[in-house]
Design a protein around this motif. Structure first.
Motif, PDB file in Angstrom:
ATOM      1  N   GLN A 166       0.829  -1.209   0.000  1.00  0.00           N
ATOM      2  CA  GLN A 166       0.000   0.000   0.000  1.00  0.00           C
ATOM      3  C   GLN A 166       0.866   1.263   0.000  1.00  0.00           C
ATOM      4  OE1 GLN A 166      -2.695  -0.489   3.378  1.00  0.00           O
ATOM      5  NE2 GLN A 166      -4.343  -1.023   1.955  1.00  0.00           N
ATOM      6  N   LEU A 167       1.963   1.241   0.744  1.00  0.00           N
ATOM      7  CA  LEU A 167       2.856   2.391   0.777  1.00  0.00           C
ATOM      8  C   LEU A 167       3.559   2.564  -0.567  1.00  0.00           C
ATOM      9  CD1 LEU A 167       3.780   4.631   2.621  1.00  0.00           C
ATOM     10  CD2 LEU A 167       5.616   3.158   3.441  1.00  0.00           C
ATOM     11  N   ARG A 168       3.941   1.438  -1.177  1.00  0.00           N
ATOM     12  CA  ARG A 168       4.537   1.486  -2.518  1.00  0.00           C
ATOM     13  C   ARG A 168       3.562   2.105  -3.517  1.00  0.00           C
ATOM     14  NH1 ARG A 168       4.721  -3.045  -6.014  1.00  0.00           N
ATOM     15  NH2 ARG A 168       2.529  -3.167  -5.406  1.00  0.00           N
ATOM     16  N   ASP A 169       2.300   1.677  -3.462  1.00  0.00           N
ATOM     17  CA  ASP A 169       1.288   2.205  -4.373  1.00  0.00           C
ATOM     18  C   ASP A 169       1.024   3.684  -4.111  1.00  0.00           C
ATOM     19  OD1 ASP A 169       1.104  -0.308  -5.445  1.00  0.00           O
ATOM     20  OD2 ASP A 169      -0.739  -0.855  -4.385  1.00  0.00           O
ATOM     21  N   ARG A 170       1.077   4.059  -2.828  1.00  0.00           N
ATOM     22  CA  ARG A 170       0.888   5.469  -2.486  1.00  0.00           C
ATOM     23  C   ARG A 170       2.006   6.324  -3.089  1.00  0.00           C
ATOM     24  NH1 ARG A 170      -2.435   9.635  -1.397  1.00  0.00           N
ATOM     25  NH2 ARG A 170      -1.635  11.055   0.194  1.00  0.00           N
ATOM     26  N   ALA A 171       3.218   5.828  -2.993  1.00  0.00           N
ATOM     27  CA  ALA A 171       4.358   6.558  -3.554  1.00  0.00           C
ATOM     28  C   ALA A 171       4.218   6.700  -5.064  1.00  0.00           C
ATOM     29  CB  ALA A 171       5.660   5.853  -3.203  1.00  0.00           C
ATOM     30  N   LEU A 172       3.792   5.640  -5.732  1.00  0.00           N
ATOM     31  CA  LEU A 172       3.613   5.701  -7.185  1.00  0.00           C
ATOM     32  C   LEU A 172       2.471   6.629  -7.564  1.00  0.00           C
ATOM     33  CD1 LEU A 172       4.136   1.952  -8.185  1.00  0.00           C
ATOM     34  CD2 LEU A 172       5.583   3.889  -8.823  1.00  0.00           C
ATOM     35  N   ASP A 173       1.394   6.616  -6.772  1.00  0.00           N
ATOM     36  CA  ASP A 173       0.261   7.497  -7.058  1.00  0.00           C
ATOM     37  C   ASP A 173       0.654   8.967  -6.948  1.00  0.00           C
ATOM     38  OD1 ASP A 173      -1.422   5.379  -7.514  1.00  0.00           O
ATOM     39  OD2 ASP A 173      -2.319   5.390  -5.516  1.00  0.00           O
ATOM     40  N   LEU A 174       1.567   9.266  -6.025  1.00  0.00           N
ATOM     41  CA  LEU A 174       1.953  10.655  -5.794  1.00  0.00           C
ATOM     42  C   LEU A 174       3.091  11.122  -6.695  1.00  0.00           C
ATOM     43  CD1 LEU A 174       1.869  10.833  -1.893  1.00  0.00           C
ATOM     44  CD2 LEU A 174       0.210  11.804  -3.486  1.00  0.00           C
ATOM     45  N   LEU A 175       4.036  10.226  -6.963  1.00  0.00           N
ATOM     46  CA  LEU A 175       5.251  10.641  -7.665  1.00  0.00           C
ATOM     47  C   LEU A 175       5.384  10.064  -9.064  1.00  0.00           C
ATOM     48  CD1 LEU A 175       7.852  10.192  -4.776  1.00  0.00           C
ATOM     49  CD2 LEU A 175       6.331  12.106  -5.214  1.00  0.00           C
ATOM     50  N   GLY A 176       4.641   9.000  -9.354  1.00  0.00           N
ATOM     51  CA  GLY A 176       4.838   8.314 -10.616  1.00  0.00           C
ATOM     52  C   GLY A 176       6.160   7.565 -10.621  1.00  0.00           C
ATOM     53  N   GLU A 177       6.407   6.810 -11.666  1.00  0.00           N
ATOM     54  CA  GLU A 177       7.646   6.034 -11.736  1.00  0.00           C
ATOM     55  C   GLU A 177       8.869   6.945 -11.720  1.00  0.00           C
ATOM     56  OE1 GLU A 177       7.536   3.453 -15.105  1.00  0.00           O
ATOM     57  OE2 GLU A 177       6.424   1.891 -14.040  1.00  0.00           O
ATOM     58  N   TYR A 178       8.787   8.072 -12.439  1.00  0.00           N
ATOM     59  CA  TYR A 178       9.951   8.957 -12.502  1.00  0.00           C
ATOM     60  C   TYR A 178      10.299   9.493 -11.119  1.00  0.00           C
ATOM     61  CZ  TYR A 178      13.123  12.677 -13.884  1.00  0.00           C
ATOM     62  OH  TYR A 178      14.229  13.473 -14.012  1.00  0.00           O
ATOM     63  N   GLY A 179       9.318   9.969 -10.394  1.00  0.00           N
ATOM     64  CA  GLY A 179       9.576  10.528  -9.073  1.00  0.00           C
ATOM     65  C   GLY A 179      10.156   9.512  -8.117  1.00  0.00           C
ATOM     66  N   VAL A 180       9.677   8.261  -8.202  1.00  0.00           N
ATOM     67  CA  VAL A 180      10.181   7.203  -7.331  1.00  0.00           C
ATOM     68  C   VAL A 180      11.609   6.824  -7.720  1.00  0.00           C
ATOM     69  CG1 VAL A 180       9.909   4.776  -6.689  1.00  0.00           C
ATOM     70  CG2 VAL A 180       7.911   6.281  -6.742  1.00  0.00           C
ATOM     71  N   VAL A 181      11.837   6.643  -9.011  1.00  0.00           N
ATOM     72  CA  VAL A 181      13.144   6.182  -9.486  1.00  0.00           C
ATOM     73  C   VAL A 181      14.205   7.275  -9.354  1.00  0.00           C
ATOM     74  CG1 VAL A 181      14.424   5.385 -11.504  1.00  0.00           C
ATOM     75  CG2 VAL A 181      12.130   4.498 -11.050  1.00  0.00           C
ATOM     76  N   ARG A 182      13.895   8.473  -9.820  1.00  0.00           N
ATOM     77  CA  ARG A 182      14.889   9.545  -9.855  1.00  0.00           C
ATOM     78  C   ARG A 182      14.974  10.341  -8.553  1.00  0.00           C
ATOM     79  NH1 ARG A 182      17.662   9.292 -15.019  1.00  0.00           N
ATOM     80  NH2 ARG A 182      16.222   8.131 -16.361  1.00  0.00           N
ATOM     81  N   GLY A 183      13.940  10.231  -7.721  1.00  0.00           N
ATOM     82  CA  GLY A 183      13.941  11.000  -6.484  1.00  0.00           C
ATOM     83  C   GLY A 183      14.433  10.230  -5.276  1.00  0.00           C
ATOM     84  N   ALA A 184      14.857   8.986  -5.488  1.00  0.00           N
ATOM     85  CA  ALA A 184      15.242   8.137  -4.358  1.00  0.00           C
ATOM     86  C   ALA A 184      16.406   8.728  -3.567  1.00  0.00           C
ATOM     87  CB  ALA A 184      15.590   6.736  -4.861  1.00  0.00           C
ATOM     88  N   GLY A 185      17.399   9.268  -4.256  1.00  0.00           N
ATOM     89  CA  GLY A 185      18.557   9.816  -3.555  1.00  0.00           C
ATOM     90  C   GLY A 185      18.188  10.995  -2.675  1.00  0.00           C
ATOM     91  N   ILE A 186      17.331  11.856  -3.177  1.00  0.00           N
ATOM     92  CA  ILE A 186      16.874  13.019  -2.415  1.00  0.00           C
ATOM     93  C   ILE A 186      15.969  12.592  -1.271  1.00  0.00           C
ATOM     94  CG2 ILE A 186      15.556  15.162  -2.535  1.00  0.00           C
ATOM     95  CD1 ILE A 186      18.190  15.372  -3.937  1.00  0.00           C
ATOM     96  N   ALA A 187      15.156  11.554  -1.499  1.00  0.00           N
ATOM     97  CA  ALA A 187      14.186  11.122  -0.494  1.00  0.00           C
ATOM     98  C   ALA A 187      14.848  10.729   0.813  1.00  0.00           C
ATOM     99  CB  ALA A 187      13.351   9.962  -1.035  1.00  0.00           C
ATOM    100  N   GLY A 188      16.087  10.265   0.760  1.00  0.00           N
ATOM    101  CA  GLY A 188      16.796   9.903   1.981  1.00  0.00           C
ATOM    102  C   GLY A 188      17.010  11.084   2.909  1.00  0.00           C
ATOM    103  N   GLN A 189      16.889  12.307   2.401  1.00  0.00           N
ATOM    104  CA  GLN A 189      17.039  13.510   3.218  1.00  0.00           C
ATOM    105  C   GLN A 189      15.727  13.953   3.856  1.00  0.00           C
ATOM    106  OE1 GLN A 189      19.072  16.606   0.972  1.00  0.00           O
ATOM    107  NE2 GLN A 189      20.079  15.038  -0.298  1.00  0.00           N
ATOM    108  N   GLY A 190      14.645  13.228   3.577  1.00  0.00           N
ATOM    109  CA  GLY A 190      13.368  13.535   4.202  1.00  0.00           C
ATOM    110  C   GLY A 190      12.350  14.132   3.252  1.00  0.00           C
ATOM    111  N   ALA A 191      11.110  14.271   3.763  1.00  0.00           N
ATOM    112  CA  ALA A 191       9.993  14.724   2.941  1.00  0.00           C
ATOM    113  C   ALA A 191      10.171  16.173   2.464  1.00  0.00           C
ATOM    114  CB  ALA A 191       8.684  14.585   3.716  1.00  0.00           C
ATOM    115  N   VAL A 192      10.736  17.029   3.310  1.00  0.00           N
ATOM    116  CA  VAL A 192      10.906  18.429   2.919  1.00  0.00           C
ATOM    117  C   VAL A 192      11.841  18.535   1.716  1.00  0.00           C
ATOM    118  CG1 VAL A 192      11.811  20.671   3.625  1.00  0.00           C
ATOM    119  CG2 VAL A 192      10.413  19.341   5.213  1.00  0.00           C
ATOM    120  N   ALA A 193      12.957  17.829   1.788  1.00  0.00           N
ATOM    121  CA  ALA A 193      13.916  17.863   0.682  1.00  0.00           C
ATOM    122  C   ALA A 193      13.308  17.260  -0.586  1.00  0.00           C
ATOM    123  CB  ALA A 193      15.192  17.118   1.060  1.00  0.00           C
ATOM    124  N   LEU A 194      12.535  16.180  -0.420  1.00  0.00           N
ATOM    125  CA  LEU A 194      11.911  15.543  -1.575  1.00  0.00           C
ATOM    126  C   LEU A 194      10.888  16.483  -2.206  1.00  0.00           C
ATOM    127  CD1 LEU A 194      11.537  13.116  -3.414  1.00  0.00           C
ATOM    128  CD2 LEU A 194       9.937  12.149  -1.732  1.00  0.00           C
TER     129      LEU A 194
END
Length: 470
Positions: A291-319
Motif C-alpha cells: 500500500q505504501l509502494r502504491d501510495r508513492a507511485l500514485d503521488l510521484l509516478g515512476e519517474y519521481g520514485v526512481v529519480r527522487g530516491a537519492g533526495i528522499a533519503g534527506q526527508g519529505a521536505v527535501a523531496l
C-alpha cells in the motif's frame, strides 16, 4: 489601492473612469463596472485536450486539491478559481441564475443541474495563490461530447452576456499539449485571440516523455529539448513552452508527500534497476508495504520514485523541494510571474480601452465619453497598451509582417535599447542612431501596400520612436 501605489497604466485608467463618472446619468454605473475589471486580477485560462492534465496543473498552481480530476462530470464545466471568502462554489446557469454547488473536501462534486445548462462555476477560495491571478479551468477541446467543446467556446470566445458580466474573459492562456498541437487545437487557440506574449505552452506529463523513467534518456531532459523544437514551430501561437510533470507538481504543491512516503522511496532507491522494476510491479513487494509502494507511485509516478530516491533519503521536505523544481512547476510560475501576467495586464487594459471606445459610440453622452477615451489613449503611460493592441491585431491578421519583431522588441524590452532591438548595454549614441534608422525605415513603409493592422502598428511604432528622439 491609492494612486501612489498604482502602476502608471492603472493610474491613468482610474483617472479616466473618475472623469467618466463625473458625466452623470448612468455613467457612474459604467465607470464602476469597468473599474471592477481594472482592479481585479488578470484572468489566466488553462486549456487543452480532454484528459490533458489541466485540473492537475490547476491544483499545482493553486497549491490545494480544489479542481476535480478524472471522470467526474463537474470537469465538464468551466470553473473560475478566484479570491474570496468563505470557500464556496457558485454555479451560474445559462439563464444567469446562481446556485450553490456541492463541495466534498474542497472539490466540486455536484453542480445541481445538467452540465449543458451551466455557463460556468465561480469557485471562491481564501487563497493567496488566486489573489494575483484568477485561474480558469476549462473542460477541454475535441472532447468526447459536443457539449464540452461548446461549453468552453461559449464561455471563452462567444461570451454569453452573463459570462461577460461575470468577467470570465481571459487575459492570458496556459495551453497544455502532449506533442505538437493538432489542427483543431491550433484553430481553437487562434479563436481565443491571444498573442505569443500572453500565451505559454506546457508539455504535459513530461516525466513519461520518450522511453519513460527507465529509458536510457532522462525523460524530463528529453522533454526540455523537445520543447525547444516546439518553440520554433509554435512561435506564432506561444512565446514559451515549458515541460511539466503535473503529477509531481500537484503532489509537491499540495503537501501530500509525507515522511513515510519519503522513507519508502528512499528504500526503493537502494535496489538495482532490474530489482526495482520487480518491486514496483509485484503484487507482493518484498522490501516495503504494497500500500505504501502504491501510495508513492500514485503521488510521484515512476519517474519521481526512481529519480527522487537519492533526495528522499534527506526527508519529505527535501523531496518536496526537489519535486517542486524538477516537475517544472516552479519554472512555470516564474514564467507566469516574470512576464505573462504583465502582458495579461496590458491585454486587460486594452480591453477596457476598447469598451470605453464602444461606449462612446452608443451612449447618449457620446461626446463626453469620446473625449475621455481620446485623452486616455494619448497619455504617455498608455503607449505599451497601444503597442500591445497593435501587436495583437497584427498577430491575428499579418503574423509574417516585418513589423512583428519590431513590436515584440518594443513590448518585451526592459530599457530603451532593448525596445529598439539592441543589446541592453548599448550606449546612448547607439540607441539614438538606431532610433533614427528605425524612424526612417518606418516612414519609408508608407510607400508600400500595407494592411490596416500593419498601418496601425507602424503609426504606434513611429510614436514610440519619436518619443525617444525628442
Amino acid at each position: 489601492m491609492n494612486a501612489e501605489t498604482m502602476d502608471p497604466v492603472t493610474r491613468e485608467i482610474d483617472r479616466a473612469l473618475h472623469a467618466l463618472a463625473s458625466g452623470g446619468g448612468d455613467l457612474p454605473d459604467h465607470a464602476n463596472r469597468l473599474g471592477g475589471i481594472l482592479f481585479s486580477p488578470p484572468r489566466v485560462l488553462v486549456v487543452g485536450r480532454l484528459k490533458a492534465g489541466k485540473s492537475t496543473l490547476v491544483n499545482a498552481l493553486i497549491g490545494e486539491n480544489v479542481a476535480a480530476t478524472g471522470a467526474l462530470e463537474t470537469t465538464n464545466a468551466v470553473t473560475v478559481f478566484r479570491h474570496g471568502a468563505p470557500s464556496r462554489a457558485e454555479v451560474v446557469g445559462n439563464d444567469g441564475r446562481r446556485s450553490r454547488g456541492v463541495l466534498d473536501d474542497g472539490v466540486l462534486v455536484d453542480v445541481g443541474r445538467p452540465v449543458p445548462e451551466v455557463a460556468y462555476v465561480d469557485r471562491f477560495l481564501p487563497s493567496a495563490a488566486v489573489e494575483r491571478m484568477t485561474i480558469i479551468d476549462t473542460p477541454g477541446i475535441a472532447t468526447l461530447t459536443v457539449e464540452n467543446r461548446d461549453a468552453t467556446e461559449r464561455a471563452l470566445i462567444d461570451g454569453y452576456a452573463q459570462t461577460r458580466e461575470a468577467s470570465v474573459d481571459a487575459d492570458a492562456a496556459v495551453f497544455l499539449l502532449d506533442s505538437s498541437p493538432r489542427i483543431d487545437e491550433r484553430e481553437f487557440v487562434g479563436k481565443l485571440g491571444f498573442t505569443p506574449l500572453n500565451t505559454v505552452g506546457v508539455l504535459a506529463r513530461a516525466d513519461s516523455f520518450g522511453e519513460g523513467a527507465f529509458g536510457r534518456r532522462d525523460p524530463l531532459d528529453h522533454a526540455e529539448r523537445y520543447c525547444g523544437v516546439l518553440r520554433g514551430r509554435l512561435g506564432s501561437l506561444m512565446g514559451a513552452v515549458v515541460p511539466v510533470s503535473g503529477l509531481m507538481a500537484e503532489s509537491a504543491a499540495t503537501g501530500r508527500v509525507t515522511e513515510p512516503v519519503a522513507r519508502a522511496v528512499a528504500e526503493l532507491g537502494r535496489l538495482a534497476p532490474e530489482d526495482l522494476v520487480e518491486e514496483l510491479e509485484s503484487a507482493s513487494p518484498a522490501l516495503i508495504d504494497a500500500q505504501l509502494r502504491d501510495r508513492a507511485l500514485d503521488l510521484l509516478g515512476e519517474y519521481g520514485v526512481v529519480r527522487g530516491a537519492g533526495i528522499a533519503g534527506q526527508g519529505a521536505v527535501a523531496l518536496n523541494e526537489w519535486l517542486e523544481e524538477r516537475s517544472g512547476i516552479a519554472r512555470l510560475r516564474r514564467v507566469l510571474e516574470g512576464g505573462l501576467l504583465r502582458y495579461a495586464a496590458l491585454g486587460r487594459a486594452a480591453r477596457l480601452l476598447q469598451q470605453l471606445e464602444q461606449l462612446g459610440y452608443s451612449h447618449q453622452l457620446s461626446a463626453h465619453v469620446r473625449h475621455i477615451h481620446g485623452v486616455l489613449a494619448n497619455q504617455p503611460a498608455m503607449v505599451p497598451v497601444m503597442l500591445f493592441t497593435a501587436y495583437r491585431g497584427l498577430a491575428a491578421t499579418s503574423p509574417n509582417s516585418p513589423l512583428m519583431p519590431m513590436l515584440y522588441d518594443a513590448l518585451s524590452g526592459g530599457n530603451d535599447a532593448e525596445r529598439l532591438g539592441l543589446p541592453a548595454a548599448a550606449d546612448p549614441a547607439q540607441v539614438s542612431r538606431r532610433a533614427r534608422e528605425m524612424y526612417d525605415e518606418l516612414q519609408r513603409m508608407t510607400l508600400l501596400g500595407r494592411s490596416a493592422a500593419e498601418e496601425d502598428s507602424r503609426v504606434r511604432l513611429i510614436a514610440m520612436v519619436s518619443a525617444l528622439l525628442s
